[in-house]
Design a protein around this motif. Sequence first.
Motif, short mmCIF file in Angstrom:
data_model
loop_
_atom_site.label_atom_id
_atom_site.label_comp_id
_atom_site.label_asym_id
_atom_site.label_seq_id
_atom_site.Cartn_x
_atom_site.Cartn_y
_atom_site.Cartn_z
N GLU A 158 11.66 7.61 -2.92
CA GLU A 158 11.84 8.73 -3.85
C GLU A 158 13.07 8.52 -4.72
OE1 GLU A 158 11.26 8.97 -0.58
OE2 GLU A 158 10.41 10.93 -0.03
N SER A 159 14.19 8.16 -4.09
CA SER A 159 15.44 7.99 -4.84
C SER A 159 15.36 6.81 -5.80
CB SER A 159 16.61 7.81 -3.87
OG SER A 159 16.76 8.95 -3.05
N SER A 183 5.48 8.45 1.93
CA SER A 183 6.60 9.35 1.72
C SER A 183 6.16 10.38 0.68
CB SER A 183 7.85 8.60 1.25
OG SER A 183 8.32 7.72 2.25
N PRO A 184 5.78 11.58 1.09
CA PRO A 184 5.21 12.56 0.15
C PRO A 184 6.09 12.87 -1.06
CG PRO A 184 4.84 13.27 2.40
CD PRO A 184 5.75 12.08 2.47
N GLY A 185 7.40 12.71 -0.92
CA GLY A 185 8.29 13.03 -2.02
C GLY A 185 8.08 12.19 -3.26
N VAL A 186 7.42 11.04 -3.14
CA VAL A 186 7.24 10.18 -4.32
C VAL A 186 6.32 10.81 -5.35
CG1 VAL A 186 7.69 8.05 -3.05
CG2 VAL A 186 5.34 8.87 -3.29
N LEU A 187 5.56 11.85 -4.97
CA LEU A 187 4.68 12.49 -5.95
C LEU A 187 5.47 13.07 -7.12
CD1 LEU A 187 1.81 14.45 -4.15
CD2 LEU A 187 1.76 12.23 -5.28
N ALA A 188 6.72 13.37 -6.91
CA ALA A 188 7.54 13.90 -8.00
C ALA A 188 8.00 12.81 -8.96
CB ALA A 188 8.76 14.63 -7.43
N ILE A 225 0.86 -1.18 0.00
CA ILE A 225 0.00 0.00 0.00
C ILE A 225 0.90 1.23 0.00
CG2 ILE A 225 -1.79 1.27 1.26
CD1 ILE A 225 -2.39 -1.49 2.67
N LEU A 226 0.67 2.13 -0.93
CA LEU A 226 1.44 3.37 -1.01
C LEU A 226 0.51 4.55 -0.77
CD1 LEU A 226 4.40 2.75 -1.65
CD2 LEU A 226 2.92 1.19 -2.94
N VAL A 227 0.83 5.36 0.24
CA VAL A 227 0.07 6.57 0.51
C VAL A 227 0.65 7.69 -0.34
CG1 VAL A 227 -0.54 8.29 2.26
CG2 VAL A 227 -0.49 5.85 2.85
N LEU A 228 -0.21 8.35 -1.10
CA LEU A 228 0.21 9.45 -1.96
C LEU A 228 -0.42 10.75 -1.45
CD1 LEU A 228 -0.31 7.82 -5.49
CD2 LEU A 228 1.75 7.79 -4.06
#
Length: 306
Positions: free
Chosen positions: A80-81, A133-138, A47-50
């Motif tokens: 993210e990385s 991890s909010p950074g994954v939106l990028a 599950i990934l929270v976006l």
Amino acid sequence: MNPFFRAYTAARVHLLRPVIRVRGALLRRLSPAPAPRLDTNLDEMPILVLGCHRSGTSLLRRCLNSHSRIACPAETLFLESLSAMLEYPDADKGLAAIDLSRQAAAADLRKLVDKWMRGHAERQGKPRWADKSPGVLAHLDGLERLMGEEARYVAIVRDGMDVAYSLGSARPRWWQLAPFVEADDDLFLAAARYWADRNRKLRAFVDAHPTRVHVLRYEVLIRHPEETLRAVFRFLGEAWEPDILDFNRHGHVHGLEDHHVSTTTTFEDNTGKHRRLAQPQQVKMWDIVAPTMKAFGYDDRTYATV
């Protein structure tokens, strides 16, 4: 963040977090253990929270982590990385130097991520893991390559005006705003551009994967938590557990997240704070966020300049 608010936040965390932690421990001792789930097919679905920063991802992660079968830690930061690497334009060329394809690299990394996250879940006594991890939106295209079609996404969206106010008011400055600051160095407009950029990408991702992404709005969550969260767990295929609503009665591993979430037992309403700004400032911010907000179902609104 001004000195007063910084001191207030520190005092709140110092005084209230231990009280809520003890309260949760006592309540857990009084709660009966949930019945084990026999269907384990879902255990292989991560599950990934976006959600953009300051959009309620910390609250949502604690609600998910309160379920007896789901472990969702604070921000891990490594997705993210890895996602960025897999969507890098020349990734295929670089990997070809070691006779590796992008697909093969993604499969290997997926196993590593699952090993790390499943190990955390098992240490929490749970069979299924989630990450926020909010950074994954990028890097959503890379994230999809990394996690594969088994992944399920829960996306939370918050009023872009309130997010821009929260980010723009913070001191020291959020580093995420740096690419969006123009020559006038207006942090509120930079935050509005950041929100619009991230949520445009989220909207496109939702439209591309409609059956695998569940979208909720922060404002609806805090005003109708049970109805909203029931829909989330129904989408994830998990049984509803009423104790989820008292999200801080459960044990949570602290880490990178909104400090205030760890110091409350209620769904606090923090909406509308952007109206503290001068009307001309609100008008400029609205012009930036309006198209994307409307795409997520927010109503149009008028900001008078007089």
